[in-house]
Motif scaffolding. Structure first.
Motif, PDB file in Angstrom:
ATOM      1  N   GLY A  34      17.373 -14.095 -27.482  1.00 28.19           N
ATOM      2  CA  GLY A  34      17.115 -12.780 -26.907  1.00 28.19           C
ATOM      3  C   GLY A  34      16.093 -12.025 -27.732  1.00 28.19           C
ATOM      4  O   GLY A  34      15.265 -12.624 -28.427  1.00 28.19           O
ATOM      5  N   GLU A  35      16.168 -10.716 -27.651  1.00 29.17           N
ATOM      6  CA  GLU A  35      15.228  -9.865 -28.389  1.00 29.17           C
ATOM      7  C   GLU A  35      15.641  -9.785 -29.852  1.00 29.17           C
ATOM      8  O   GLU A  35      16.834  -9.737 -30.165  1.00 29.17           O
ATOM      9  N   VAL A  43      15.057 -10.716 -39.739  1.00 29.24           N
ATOM     10  CA  VAL A  43      15.225 -10.492 -38.307  1.00 29.24           C
ATOM     11  C   VAL A  43      15.983 -11.676 -37.736  1.00 29.24           C
ATOM     12  O   VAL A  43      15.672 -12.821 -38.050  1.00 29.24           O
ATOM     13  N   PHE A  44      17.022 -11.400 -36.945  1.00 32.94           N
ATOM     14  CA  PHE A  44      17.681 -12.515 -36.269  1.00 32.94           C
ATOM     15  C   PHE A  44      17.563 -12.349 -34.765  1.00 32.94           C
ATOM     16  O   PHE A  44      17.233 -11.267 -34.261  1.00 32.94           O
ATOM     17  N   PHE A  45      17.822 -13.438 -34.054  1.00 32.93           N
ATOM     18  CA  PHE A  45      17.770 -13.432 -32.600  1.00 32.93           C
ATOM     19  C   PHE A  45      19.164 -13.729 -32.060  1.00 32.93           C
ATOM     20  O   PHE A  45      19.731 -14.780 -32.384  1.00 32.93           O
ATOM     21  N   PRO A  46      19.721 -12.844 -31.257  1.00 31.07           N
ATOM     22  CA  PRO A  46      20.970 -13.181 -30.565  1.00 31.07           C
ATOM     23  C   PRO A  46      20.706 -14.321 -29.583  1.00 31.07           C
ATOM     24  O   PRO A  46      19.558 -14.608 -29.247  1.00 31.07           O
ATOM     25  N   THR A  47      21.760 -14.969 -29.137  1.00 27.45           N
ATOM     26  CA  THR A  47      21.582 -16.041 -28.169  1.00 27.45           C
ATOM     27  C   THR A  47      21.044 -15.458 -26.861  1.00 27.45           C
ATOM     28  O   THR A  47      21.358 -14.333 -26.488  1.00 27.45           O
ATOM     29  N   GLY A  48      20.234 -16.246 -26.163  1.00 22.25           N
ATOM     30  CA  GLY A  48      19.679 -15.824 -24.882  1.00 22.25           C
ATOM     31  C   GLY A  48      20.579 -16.257 -23.722  1.00 22.25           C
ATOM     32  O   GLY A  48      21.605 -16.913 -23.909  1.00 22.25           O
ATOM     33  N   ASP A  49      20.132 -15.902 -22.508  1.00 20.98           N
ATOM     34  CA  ASP A  49      20.961 -16.143 -21.318  1.00 20.98           C
ATOM     35  C   ASP A  49      21.222 -17.622 -21.062  1.00 20.98           C
ATOM     36  O   ASP A  49      22.224 -17.975 -20.441  1.00 20.98           O
ATOM     37  N   LEU A  76      26.272  -7.719 -41.199  1.00 21.07           N
ATOM     38  CA  LEU A  76      25.624  -8.469 -42.273  1.00 21.07           C
ATOM     39  C   LEU A  76      26.540  -9.578 -42.795  1.00 21.07           C
ATOM     40  O   LEU A  76      26.116 -10.733 -42.948  1.00 21.07           O
ATOM     41  N   ALA A  77      27.785  -9.242 -43.042  1.00 22.09           N
ATOM     42  CA  ALA A  77      28.733 -10.239 -43.549  1.00 22.09           C
ATOM     43  C   ALA A  77      29.002 -11.307 -42.497  1.00 22.09           C
ATOM     44  O   ALA A  77      29.097 -12.499 -42.805  1.00 22.09           O
ATOM     45  N   ALA A  78      29.117 -10.893 -41.232  1.00 17.67           N
ATOM     46  CA  ALA A  78      29.376 -11.848 -40.158  1.00 17.67           C
ATOM     47  C   ALA A  78      28.198 -12.805 -39.993  1.00 17.67           C
ATOM     48  O   ALA A  78      28.375 -13.994 -39.711  1.00 17.67           O
ATOM     49  N   SER A  79      26.980 -12.300 -40.195  1.00 20.45           N
ATOM     50  CA  SER A  79      25.789 -13.152 -40.112  1.00 20.45           C
ATOM     51  C   SER A  79      25.768 -14.138 -41.269  1.00 20.45           C
ATOM     52  O   SER A  79      25.546 -15.339 -41.086  1.00 20.45           O
ATOM     53  N   ALA A  80      26.018 -13.643 -42.475  1.00 18.67           N
ATOM     54  CA  ALA A  80      25.965 -14.499 -43.665  1.00 18.67           C
ATOM     55  C   ALA A  80      27.000 -15.616 -43.591  1.00 18.67           C
ATOM     56  O   ALA A  80      26.768 -16.721 -44.095  1.00 18.67           O
ATOM     57  N   CYS A  85      27.334 -17.102 -33.107  1.00 15.94           N
ATOM     58  CA  CYS A  85      26.109 -17.882 -32.917  1.00 15.94           C
ATOM     59  C   CYS A  85      24.906 -16.941 -32.828  1.00 15.94           C
ATOM     60  O   CYS A  85      24.860 -16.077 -31.956  1.00 15.94           O
ATOM     61  N   HIS A  86      23.967 -17.109 -33.723  1.00 17.15           N
ATOM     62  CA  HIS A  86      22.715 -16.373 -33.659  1.00 17.15           C
ATOM     63  C   HIS A  86      21.663 -17.180 -34.407  1.00 17.15           C
ATOM     64  O   HIS A  86      21.995 -18.116 -35.130  1.00 17.15           O
ATOM     65  N   LEU A  87      20.401 -16.831 -34.202  1.00 13.46           N
ATOM     66  CA  LEU A  87      19.328 -17.704 -34.661  1.00 13.46           C
ATOM     67  C   LEU A  87      18.353 -16.993 -35.599  1.00 13.46           C
ATOM     68  O   LEU A  87      18.111 -15.787 -35.474  1.00 13.46           O
ATOM     69  N   PHE A  88      17.825 -17.772 -36.507  1.00 15.86           N
ATOM     70  CA  PHE A  88      16.725 -17.345 -37.361  1.00 15.86           C
ATOM     71  C   PHE A  88      15.585 -18.351 -37.186  1.00 15.86           C
ATOM     72  O   PHE A  88      15.841 -19.554 -37.050  1.00 15.86           O
TER      73      PHE A  88
END
Ligand code: ZN
Length: 196
Positions: A34-35, A43-49, A76-80, A85-88
């Motif tokens: 996503g955006e 910067v991270f990207f949430p999952t897309g559709d 921040l802690a959840a990302s680390a 699921c999210h993307l870099f």
């Protein structure tokens, strides 16, 4: 803190660098991401559709958390920790090495014997990238560190699509995603699973 990650990277370590903005645009177009969302200095990207069409989860209905925590303080802690699921996208000009913290010794491409001294060789190379030679103590094969066979626990590259929150071999990229990536670089991509 470390997170389980599925990482996609060009199969050939010497694949030329990919433009990160172009890569993000392609992945948004097909609906993998996503955006972008600002997170500290990254910067991270949430999952897309189409994330669940482009990444195939194996086994019976795994619990997949796709939504970032609404609470900014816990994000921040959840990302680390890879709690969702999210993307870099990591695009670097120079060659980088990514490995699981428990990466087993890679094997010599010639005799297939494990290289017990590989970590020292990698550390030497990371301090001075000119020192990339590797000689097999078993068969005498002389090559580069990038020749070592790490299977799916480590890899060299300049472009990494990092998906946090996926356990080793829990999911694989679908053919459509691999096709998009191959079209982008004119080279096939591969998958590694690491905790780092
Ligand atoms: Zn050898």
């Amino acid at each position: 803190m470390s997170a389980y990650k599925l990482i996609l990277l060009p199969a050939d370590p010497w694949c030329p660098p990919v433009n990160c903005e172009q890569l993000a645009g392609e992945l948004q177009t097909i609906g993998l991401i996503g955006e972008p969302v600002a997170l500290e200095d990254n910067v991270f990207f949430p999952t897309g559709d189409n994330f669940l069409q482009l990444i195939s989860f194996l086994g019976c209905s795994p619990m997949i958390e796709l939504d970032p925590p609404a609470d900014r303080a816990t994000l921040l802690a959840a990302s680390a920790a890879g709690k969702f699921c999210h993307l870099f996208l990591n695009c670097t000009a120079s060659l980088a090495f990514r490995a699981d913290s428990q990466c087993p010794p890679p094997r010599c491409p010639n005799c297939r014997q494990p290289a017990p001294d590989w970590q020292t060789a990698i550390e030497t190379w990371q301090r001075n990238t000119a020192q990339s030679d590797w000689i097999c103590n078993n068969c005498g094969f002389t090559g580069q560190l990038t020749d070592l066979s790490f299977r799916k626990t480590a890899g060299f590259g300049r472009t990494f699509i990092e998906i946090r929150g996926i356990y080793p071999s829990e999911a694989v990229p679908a053919a459509a995603l691999l096709g998009t990536l191959q079209h982008l670089t004119n080279e096939p991509w591969k998958t590694i699973y690491i905790k780092e």
